[in-house]
Design a protein around this motif. Structure first.
Motif, PDB file in Angstrom:
ATOM      1  N   LEU A 104       1.065  -0.968  -0.138  1.00 53.67           N
ATOM      2  CA  LEU A 104      -0.262   0.026  -0.152  1.00 53.67           C
ATOM      3  C   LEU A 104       1.362   1.107  -0.135  1.00 53.67           C
ATOM      4  CD1 LEU A 104      -3.382  -0.406   2.244  1.00 53.67           C
ATOM      5  CD2 LEU A 104      -2.873  -0.590   0.094  1.00 53.67           C
ATOM      6  N   SER A 105       1.323   0.669   1.296  1.00 50.01           N
ATOM      7  CA  SER A 105       3.136   1.891   0.850  1.00 50.01           C
ATOM      8  C   SER A 105       4.207   1.419   1.513  1.00 50.01           C
ATOM      9  CB  SER A 105       2.087   3.261   1.798  1.00 50.01           C
ATOM     10  OG  SER A 105       2.349   3.240   3.044  1.00 50.01           O
ATOM     11  N   GLU A 106       5.083   2.530   1.753  1.00 48.70           N
ATOM     12  CA  GLU A 106       6.629   2.271   2.283  1.00 48.70           C
ATOM     13  C   GLU A 106       6.131   0.584   3.200  1.00 48.70           C
ATOM     14  OE1 GLU A 106       8.739   5.582   3.673  1.00 48.70           O
ATOM     15  OE2 GLU A 106       9.263   5.831   1.534  1.00 48.70           O
ATOM     16  N   MET A 107       6.799  -0.579   3.325  1.00 45.27           N
ATOM     17  CA  MET A 107       6.771  -1.249   4.184  1.00 45.27           C
ATOM     18  C   MET A 107       6.945  -0.376   5.885  1.00 45.27           C
ATOM     19  SD  MET A 107       6.605  -3.776   5.639  1.00 45.27           S
ATOM     20  CE  MET A 107       5.970  -4.856   4.150  1.00 45.27           C
ATOM     21  N   ILE A 108       8.555   0.017   5.972  1.00 47.15           N
ATOM     22  CA  ILE A 108       8.566   0.813   6.891  1.00 47.15           C
ATOM     23  C   ILE A 108       9.308   1.660   6.711  1.00 47.15           C
ATOM     24  CG2 ILE A 108       8.850  -1.160   8.449  1.00 47.15           C
ATOM     25  CD1 ILE A 108      11.775  -1.506   7.864  1.00 47.15           C
ATOM     26  N   GLN A 154       5.686  -3.447  -6.252  1.00 43.80           N
ATOM     27  CA  GLN A 154       5.507  -1.869  -6.158  1.00 43.80           C
ATOM     28  C   GLN A 154       4.193  -0.828  -4.984  1.00 43.80           C
ATOM     29  OE1 GLN A 154       4.260  -1.190 -10.489  1.00 43.80           O
ATOM     30  NE2 GLN A 154       3.810  -4.239 -10.698  1.00 43.80           N
ATOM     31  N   PHE A 155       4.352   0.061  -4.647  1.00 43.05           N
ATOM     32  CA  PHE A 155       4.222   1.001  -3.859  1.00 43.05           C
ATOM     33  C   PHE A 155       3.022   1.512  -5.042  1.00 43.05           C
ATOM     34  CE2 PHE A 155       8.353   1.608  -1.164  1.00 43.05           C
ATOM     35  CZ  PHE A 155       7.922   0.516  -0.667  1.00 43.05           C
ATOM     36  N   ILE A 156       2.148   1.192  -4.194  1.00 41.25           N
ATOM     37  CA  ILE A 156       0.518   1.870  -4.756  1.00 41.25           C
ATOM     38  C   ILE A 156       0.573   3.451  -4.972  1.00 41.25           C
ATOM     39  CG2 ILE A 156      -2.159   1.743  -4.328  1.00 41.25           C
ATOM     40  CD1 ILE A 156      -1.644  -1.263  -3.890  1.00 41.25           C
ATOM     41  N   MET A 157       0.788   3.661  -2.974  1.00 44.09           N
ATOM     42  CA  MET A 157       1.030   5.373  -2.716  1.00 44.09           C
ATOM     43  C   MET A 157       2.361   5.542  -1.915  1.00 44.09           C
ATOM     44  SD  MET A 157      -3.229   5.653  -1.120  1.00 44.09           S
ATOM     45  CE  MET A 157      -2.736   3.924  -0.312  1.00 44.09           C
ATOM     46  N   ASP A 158       2.125   6.728  -1.941  1.00 41.62           N
ATOM     47  CA  ASP A 158       3.550   7.167  -0.876  1.00 41.62           C
ATOM     48  C   ASP A 158       3.390   7.786  -0.060  1.00 41.62           C
ATOM     49  OD1 ASP A 158       2.517   9.696  -1.379  1.00 41.62           O
ATOM     50  OD2 ASP A 158       3.460  10.874  -2.329  1.00 41.62           O
ATOM     51  N   THR A 159       4.579   8.163   0.994  1.00 35.16           N
ATOM     52  CA  THR A 159       3.926   8.309   2.414  1.00 35.16           C
ATOM     53  C   THR A 159       2.639   8.821   3.140  1.00 35.16           C
ATOM     54  OG1 THR A 159       6.290   9.616   2.603  1.00 35.16           O
ATOM     55  CG2 THR A 159       5.815   7.027   2.895  1.00 35.16           C
ATOM     56  N   PRO A 214      -2.671   3.398 -10.017  1.00 36.88           N
ATOM     57  CA  PRO A 214      -4.128   3.444 -10.137  1.00 36.88           C
ATOM     58  C   PRO A 214      -4.992   2.135  -9.525  1.00 36.88           C
ATOM     59  CG  PRO A 214      -3.012   4.172 -11.954  1.00 36.88           C
ATOM     60  CD  PRO A 214      -2.040   3.012 -11.877  1.00 36.88           C
ATOM     61  N   TRP A 215      -5.631   2.878  -8.842  1.00 38.37           N
ATOM     62  CA  TRP A 215      -6.860   1.470  -8.229  1.00 38.37           C
ATOM     63  C   TRP A 215      -6.596   0.410  -9.405  1.00 38.37           C
ATOM     64  CZ3 TRP A 215      -5.913   0.267  -3.252  1.00 38.37           C
ATOM     65  CH2 TRP A 215      -5.879   1.759  -2.952  1.00 38.37           C
ATOM     66  N   GLU A 216      -7.700   0.843 -10.790  1.00 41.58           N
ATOM     67  CA  GLU A 216      -8.504   0.645 -11.314  1.00 41.58           C
ATOM     68  C   GLU A 216      -7.175  -0.370 -12.381  1.00 41.58           C
ATOM     69  OE1 GLU A 216      -7.884   4.710 -13.163  1.00 41.58           O
ATOM     70  OE2 GLU A 216      -8.504   3.666 -11.206  1.00 41.58           O
ATOM     71  N   ARG A 248     -11.686  -1.067   2.433  1.00 46.24           N
ATOM     72  CA  ARG A 248     -13.015  -1.438   1.364  1.00 46.24           C
ATOM     73  C   ARG A 248     -12.681  -1.193  -0.308  1.00 46.24           C
ATOM     74  NH1 ARG A 248     -15.425   1.236   6.364  1.00 46.24           N
ATOM     75  NH2 ARG A 248     -15.279   3.800   5.374  1.00 46.24           N
ATOM     76  N   LYS A 249     -12.053  -0.314  -0.764  1.00 44.29           N
ATOM     77  CA  LYS A 249     -11.724  -0.170  -1.876  1.00 44.29           C
ATOM     78  C   LYS A 249     -10.555  -1.194  -2.164  1.00 44.29           C
ATOM     79  CE  LYS A 249     -10.497   1.639  -5.520  1.00 44.29           C
ATOM     80  NZ  LYS A 249     -12.645   2.351  -5.841  1.00 44.29           N
ATOM     81  N   LEU A 250      -9.958  -2.214  -1.443  1.00 40.80           N
ATOM     82  CA  LEU A 250      -9.646  -3.494  -1.374  1.00 40.80           C
ATOM     83  C   LEU A 250     -10.663  -4.923  -2.300  1.00 40.80           C
ATOM     84  CD1 LEU A 250      -5.681  -3.151   0.111  1.00 40.80           C
ATOM     85  CD2 LEU A 250      -6.200  -3.037  -2.023  1.00 40.80           C
ATOM     86  N   ALA A 251     -11.406  -4.191  -1.176  1.00 37.06           N
ATOM     87  CA  ALA A 251     -12.390  -5.766  -1.435  1.00 37.06           C
ATOM     88  C   ALA A 251     -13.274  -5.201  -2.464  1.00 37.06           C
ATOM     89  CB  ALA A 251     -13.467  -5.535  -0.335  1.00 37.06           C
ATOM     90  N   SER A 252     -13.381  -4.103  -2.861  1.00 38.61           N
ATOM     91  CA  SER A 252     -14.601  -3.847  -4.013  1.00 38.61           C
ATOM     92  C   SER A 252     -14.053  -4.296  -5.249  1.00 38.61           C
ATOM     93  CB  SER A 252     -14.919  -1.944  -3.770  1.00 38.61           C
ATOM     94  OG  SER A 252     -13.565  -1.582  -4.721  1.00 38.61           O
ATOM     95  N   LEU A 253     -12.523  -4.213  -5.353  1.00 41.66           N
ATOM     96  CA  LEU A 253     -11.338  -5.019  -6.380  1.00 41.66           C
ATOM     97  C   LEU A 253     -11.599  -6.577  -6.584  1.00 41.66           C
ATOM     98  CD1 LEU A 253      -8.873  -2.101  -5.593  1.00 41.66           C
ATOM     99  CD2 LEU A 253     -10.346  -2.740  -8.096  1.00 41.66           C
ATOM    100  N   GLY A 254     -11.432  -6.694  -5.292  1.00 39.91           N
ATOM    101  CA  GLY A 254     -11.571  -8.484  -5.430  1.00 39.91           C
ATOM    102  C   GLY A 254     -10.564  -8.832  -5.093  1.00 39.91           C
TER     103      GLY A 254
END
Length: 407
Positions: free
Chosen positions: A78-82, A97-102, A109-111, A132-138
Motif C-alpha cells: 500500500l505504501s512504504e513497508m517501514i 510496487q508501492f500503490i501510494m507514497d507516504t 491507479p486502483w483501476e 473497502r477499496k481493496l475489497a471492492s476490487l476483489g
C-alpha cells in the motif's frame, strides 16, 4: 518473545553479540546505561536498546516470505513497508510496487489492480476506506497484513473508550500513515480529533473550557477531526491515545494536561475524574519506550557528539534525535556513507526537512567519545557500518572484530 526470519543482509554478528551480552547481564531491562566500545582515540557508547522492533521484524518476515512464495504474481505494498529506505529499496528491487507514497498520493491507479494481485498492508496499518477499496476490487484486504500488533492495540483501546461514549483525542502526526489509520478506525465508532503536540492540545482545551467559540474549530483543526465533529458536545468526555512512535514524555504531558483541564472545568475530584476522562494508560509500543529511555540513560554519560541512524521520514527515529539534540551536537544519518570523511558529514535536519552538510563533525582532540543509537526500523547492519566507518577515520577499522566491551 517470538523470533523472526529476517534476511541476513540486515543482521550484524557484531551488534547481535553486543545485544546478547547485555541481555544476559540485564534480563529485566532495568539497566539503561550504554555499552562502551573503547578503541583508544575513539570511544563509542551504544544505547542499551536500538534497532528493529517486534513489529518491524514481523512486517519484514511477512513481506519477504510473500515475495519468495509468489514468484509469478504481481505484488504491491500500500505504501512504504517501514520508514527505512534500505528495506523499501530491497523490496522494490524484488519487484514489489508501492500503490501510494507516504503522504497517501496514488502511485498506481486502483483501476489497474486485478483480483489475483497480492496487496500487502504495511506495518503502520491502513484506513478502513482503503480496506473497502481493496475489497471492492476483489482483493482480500487483510490476507497479507503486516500491521504492528501494538498499533492494533491502540485501535482496540480507541474502540473500547468510544463504546463508552468518550471522544478520542489522538496524539500523532496528522499526515503519518499510522495516525491516518488510527484516525480512520477510531472515527468509525466515535468522534475523533488529532493533536500533533502540546500546543495543539492547549488549543483544544480552549474549546473544552469555552474560551474559544465553536465556530473557530473547523479552521484551527482542519483535516484533523471526524465528520460532523461538534466541539460543543463532543469534548464533554474524552480519552487520549497516540501514534505508537511519538515522544513518550509529550504524550504523557498531553494526557495529564487534558485530564487536569477536565477536572478543573467540570469540578471533578480524583475519584470522579473518570466520568470525563478515560484512563487509556500509555499506548506507546514497548520498543518506543525502551529506545527513548535508553537514549535518556545514554545522555547521562559524558560525550562529544551523538549519531542517530535511521530513515529520514521515521517518526520514532526523529524523536531520538530530538532527545539527543537537547544535550549534544547530533547528526541524523541514514547510512554510513553519509559520513564523507572525518571532516565532513551529510545529515538530516528534520526541523526544516532538508539534508545539510557539516564540516569538522569529529572534534580534533586526542580522544573523541560518540553516543550511537538507531531507530526501530533501522537494520543492525547499518549500525555496524557506522562503527566501522568511524574507525576507518582513525585507521582502526580492523579493531571492529577485536572489540573490548567495558561495562
Amino acid at each position: 518473545m517470538k523470533t523472526f526470519n529476517v534476511p541476513v543482509i540486515y543482521r550484524s554478528p557484531l551488534i547481535s553479540a553486543i545485544k546478547n551480552q547485555r541481555k544476559q547481564q540485564d534480563r529485566m531491562k532495568k539497566d539503561f546505561t550504554p555499552t562502551e566500545l573503547d578503541f583508544g582515540p575513539i570511544k563509542i557508547k551504544l544505547a542499551r536498546h536500538f534497532g528493529f522492533c517486534y513489529g518491524v521484524e514481523n512486517a519484514i518476515e511477512i513481506a519477504f516470505k510473500t515475495v519468495d512464495e509468489n514468484p509469478d504474481k504481481r505484488i504491491f505494498l500500500l505504501s512504504e513497508m517501514i520508514h527505512n529506505p534500505h528495506v523499501n529499496n530491497d523490496l522494490l528491487d524484488r519487484g514489489v510496487q508501492f500503490i501510494m507514497d507516504t503522504a497517501g498520493h496514488q502511485l498506481v491507479p486502483w483501476e489497474s489492480l486485478q483480483a489475483d494481485d497480492i496487496v500487502i498492508i504495511p506495518a503502520f496499518g491502513t484506513t478502513l476506506e482503503t480496506e473497502r477499496k481493496l475489497a471492492s476490487l476483489g482483493i482480500e484486504p487483510l490476507k497479507y497484513n503486516t500491521t504492528c500488533p501494538f498499533v492494533e492495540r491502540v485501535w482496540n483501546k480507541a474502540d473500547q473508550i468510544g463504546k463508552k461514549n468518550y471522544t478520542v483525542i489522538v496524539h500523532g502526526k496528522p499526515k503519518h500513515e499510522e495516525t491516518r489509520a488510527t484516525f480512520s478506525h477510531s472515527q468509525a465508532g466515535t468522534p475523533t480529533v488529532v493533536v500533533k503536540d502540546i500546543k495543539e492540545a492547549a488549543l483544544l482545551a480552549e474549546f473544552i473550557t469555552g474560551q474559544r467559540a465553536p465556530e473557530e474549530f473547523n479552521d484551527l483543526f482542519k483535516g484533523q477531526y471526524s465528520p460532523g465533529f461538534n466541539p460543543s458536545t463532543d469534548l464533554q468526555r474524552v480519552g487520549v491515545v497516540n501514534q505508537t512512535t511519538m515522544l513518550a514524555t509529550e504524550t504523557q504531558a498531553i494526557a495529564d494536561y487534558i485530564r487536569q483541564v477536565m477536572v478543573t472545568h467540570f469540578q471533578l475530584t480524583e475519584a470522579t475524574a473518570g466520568e470525563r476522562f478515560a484512563d487509556t494508560r500509555d499506548t506507546l509500543c514497548y520498543a518506543t519506550n525502551d529506545n527513548q529511555t535508553a537514549v535518556t540513560g545514554m545522555l547521562l554519560e559524558p560525550a562529544d557528539l551523538a549519531i542517530v541512524v535511521g530513515g529520514y521520514n521515521s517518526s520514532n527515529t526523529s524523536h531520538l534525535v530530538e532527545l539527543c539534540e537537547e544535550k549534544l551536537p547530533t547528526y541524523f544519518i541514514s547510512s554510513p556513507e553519509k559520513m564523507l570523511s572525518a571532516n565532513a558529514i551529510d545529515h538530516w535536519d528534520f526541523h526544516h526537512s532538508q539534508e545539510i552538510k557539516s564540516q569538522e563533525f569529529l572534534p580534533d582532540q586526542p580522544t573523541v567519545t560518540i553516543l550511537l543509537t538507531s531507530g526501530a526500523s533501522c537494520p543492525d547492519a547499518l549500525v555496524e557500518g557506522v562503527i566501522r566507518r568511524l574507525l576507518s577515520f582513525y585507521q582502526l577499522e580492523h579493531k571492529a572484530d577485536e572489540m573490548a566491551l567495558i561495562d
